[in-house]
Design a protein around this motif. Structure first.
Motif, PDB file in Angstrom:
ATOM      1  N   ALA A 189      -4.257  -4.838   3.156  1.00  0.00           N
ATOM      2  CA  ALA A 189      -3.902  -3.624   2.414  1.00  0.00           C
ATOM      3  C   ALA A 189      -2.794  -3.940   1.419  1.00  0.00           C
ATOM      4  O   ALA A 189      -1.849  -4.661   1.727  1.00  0.00           O
ATOM      5  CB  ALA A 189      -3.463  -2.529   3.378  1.00  0.00           C
ATOM      6  N   GLY A 190      -2.909  -3.421   0.227  1.00  0.00           N
ATOM      7  CA  GLY A 190      -1.939  -3.648  -0.835  1.00  0.00           C
ATOM      8  C   GLY A 190      -2.592  -3.431  -2.184  1.00  0.00           C
ATOM      9  O   GLY A 190      -3.788  -3.157  -2.286  1.00  0.00           O
ATOM     10  N   ILE A 191      -1.797  -3.550  -3.230  1.00  0.00           N
ATOM     11  CA  ILE A 191      -2.281  -3.323  -4.596  1.00  0.00           C
ATOM     12  C   ILE A 191      -2.166  -4.613  -5.392  1.00  0.00           C
ATOM     13  O   ILE A 191      -1.116  -5.261  -5.377  1.00  0.00           O
ATOM     14  CB  ILE A 191      -1.459  -2.211  -5.283  1.00  0.00           C
ATOM     15  CG1 ILE A 191      -1.632  -0.881  -4.542  1.00  0.00           C
ATOM     16  CG2 ILE A 191      -1.842  -2.074  -6.757  1.00  0.00           C
ATOM     17  CD1 ILE A 191      -0.643   0.191  -4.960  1.00  0.00           C
ATOM     18  N   SER A 232      -9.325  -5.044  -0.646  1.00  0.00           N
ATOM     19  CA  SER A 232     -10.171  -5.055  -1.842  1.00  0.00           C
ATOM     20  C   SER A 232     -10.661  -6.464  -2.146  1.00  0.00           C
ATOM     21  O   SER A 232     -10.355  -7.412  -1.429  1.00  0.00           O
ATOM     22  CB  SER A 232      -9.378  -4.525  -3.035  1.00  0.00           C
ATOM     23  OG  SER A 232      -8.372  -5.476  -3.391  1.00  0.00           O
ATOM     24  N   THR A 242      -5.949   2.448  -5.235  1.00  0.00           N
ATOM     25  CA  THR A 242      -6.098   2.351  -3.789  1.00  0.00           C
ATOM     26  C   THR A 242      -5.402   1.093  -3.279  1.00  0.00           C
ATOM     27  O   THR A 242      -5.411   0.069  -3.936  1.00  0.00           O
ATOM     28  CB  THR A 242      -7.582   2.325  -3.364  1.00  0.00           C
ATOM     29  OG1 THR A 242      -7.633   2.221  -1.949  1.00  0.00           O
ATOM     30  CG2 THR A 242      -8.346   1.196  -3.995  1.00  0.00           C
ATOM     31  N   GLY A 243      -4.790   1.215  -2.137  1.00  0.00           N
ATOM     32  CA  GLY A 243      -4.154   0.071  -1.508  1.00  0.00           C
ATOM     33  C   GLY A 243      -4.973  -0.479  -0.365  1.00  0.00           C
ATOM     34  O   GLY A 243      -4.490  -1.273   0.435  1.00  0.00           O
ATOM     35  N   ASP A 244      -6.226  -0.064  -0.290  1.00  0.00           N
ATOM     36  CA  ASP A 244      -7.105  -0.547   0.767  1.00  0.00           C
ATOM     37  C   ASP A 244      -7.449  -2.015   0.522  1.00  0.00           C
ATOM     38  O   ASP A 244      -7.291  -2.531  -0.586  1.00  0.00           O
ATOM     39  CB  ASP A 244      -8.401   0.277   0.803  1.00  0.00           C
ATOM     40  CG  ASP A 244      -8.144   1.736   1.157  1.00  0.00           C
ATOM     41  OD1 ASP A 244      -7.083   2.031   1.743  1.00  0.00           O
ATOM     42  OD2 ASP A 244      -8.995   2.575   0.825  1.00  0.00           O
ATOM     43  N   ASP A 257       0.874  -1.177   0.000  1.00  0.00           N
ATOM     44  CA  ASP A 257       0.000   0.000   0.000  1.00  0.00           C
ATOM     45  C   ASP A 257       0.910   1.225   0.000  1.00  0.00           C
ATOM     46  O   ASP A 257       1.321   1.706   1.048  1.00  0.00           O
ATOM     47  CB  ASP A 257      -0.904  -0.007   1.230  1.00  0.00           C
ATOM     48  CG  ASP A 257      -1.882   1.159   1.244  1.00  0.00           C
ATOM     49  OD1 ASP A 257      -1.941   1.916   0.253  1.00  0.00           O
ATOM     50  OD2 ASP A 257      -2.578   1.316   2.259  1.00  0.00           O
ATOM     51  N   GLU A 313      -6.074   8.578  -1.247  1.00  0.00           N
ATOM     52  CA  GLU A 313      -5.198   8.156  -2.338  1.00  0.00           C
ATOM     53  C   GLU A 313      -5.261   9.090  -3.539  1.00  0.00           C
ATOM     54  O   GLU A 313      -6.326   9.559  -3.933  1.00  0.00           O
ATOM     55  CB  GLU A 313      -5.553   6.732  -2.801  1.00  0.00           C
ATOM     56  CG  GLU A 313      -5.189   5.655  -1.820  1.00  0.00           C
ATOM     57  CD  GLU A 313      -6.304   5.321  -0.855  1.00  0.00           C
ATOM     58  OE1 GLU A 313      -7.356   5.994  -0.882  1.00  0.00           O
ATOM     59  OE2 GLU A 313      -6.118   4.393  -0.052  1.00  0.00           O
ATOM     60  N   THR A 373      -1.104   6.327   1.253  1.00  0.00           N
ATOM     61  CA  THR A 373      -1.972   6.246   2.425  1.00  0.00           C
ATOM     62  C   THR A 373      -2.829   7.501   2.540  1.00  0.00           C
ATOM     63  O   THR A 373      -2.551   8.518   1.914  1.00  0.00           O
ATOM     64  CB  THR A 373      -1.137   6.065   3.704  1.00  0.00           C
ATOM     65  OG1 THR A 373      -0.215   7.148   3.813  1.00  0.00           O
ATOM     66  CG2 THR A 373      -0.371   4.758   3.678  1.00  0.00           C
TER      67      THR A 373
END
Length: 156
Positions: free
Chosen positions: A107-109, A101, A97-99, A63, A69, A66
């Motif tokens: 959290a991450g992409i 998902s 967004t790195g929330d 992420d 985004e 922060t």
């Protein structure tokens, strides 16, 4: 950051050509972003060989933005002598967004390749080609962390 290349996208690194005949192959590159990328920064991630047909791939990262985004990047390829560059050929991802998902429970992409793969199907490159990420807007906060690109392809 400016224009940087992963080890696996360096001019001295060979693009892997496997057994061919429909055998799935992969190219990848990883980079640790030490400073928030700015507009027009380009990360050359990896290379696919001449006659490779890219059938999919993804971007995976920590992420790296922060708060609210703003990080915006595209995934595509550099000019290869056979065709022009297409900075968003595999995806114009907009604000990333790195929330947590649907793709990741933390959290991450994680963004699958899209773009031409959705509109025209698998993409064949007649010349060795470098796949890249073009940053359009810097992260709101942070902007640092590890990012990886994986491209799946076939060769004849």
């Amino acid at each position: 950051m400016a224009d940087i290349a992963s080890t696996r996208a360096a001019s001295t690194f060979p693009a892997y050509v496997g057994a061919g005949g429909g055998t799935l192959q992969a190219a990848y590159g990883t980079y640790t972003i030490a400073a928030n990328p700015t507009a027009a920064d380009i990360w050359s991630a990896c290379k696919v060989p001449a006659n490779a047909t890219v059938i999919g791939g993804w971007i995976q990262a920590a992420d790296i933005d922060t708060g609210t985004e703003t990080l915006d990047f595209d995934v595509g390829w550099l000019a290869n002598g056979d065709e022009v560059a297409d900075p968003d050929g595999f995806g114009n991802h907009g604000v990333v967004t790195g929330d947590v998902s649907v793709h990741l429970p933390v959290a991450g992409i994680f963004l699958p390749f899209a773009g031409v793969l959705q509109t025209a199907g698998p993409k064949t490159f007649n010349a060795e080609t470098t796949l890249d990420v073009t940053f359009n807007v810097a992260a709101n906060a942070g902007g640092t962390g590890q990012i990886t690109m994986v491209a799946l392809y076939l060769t004849p």
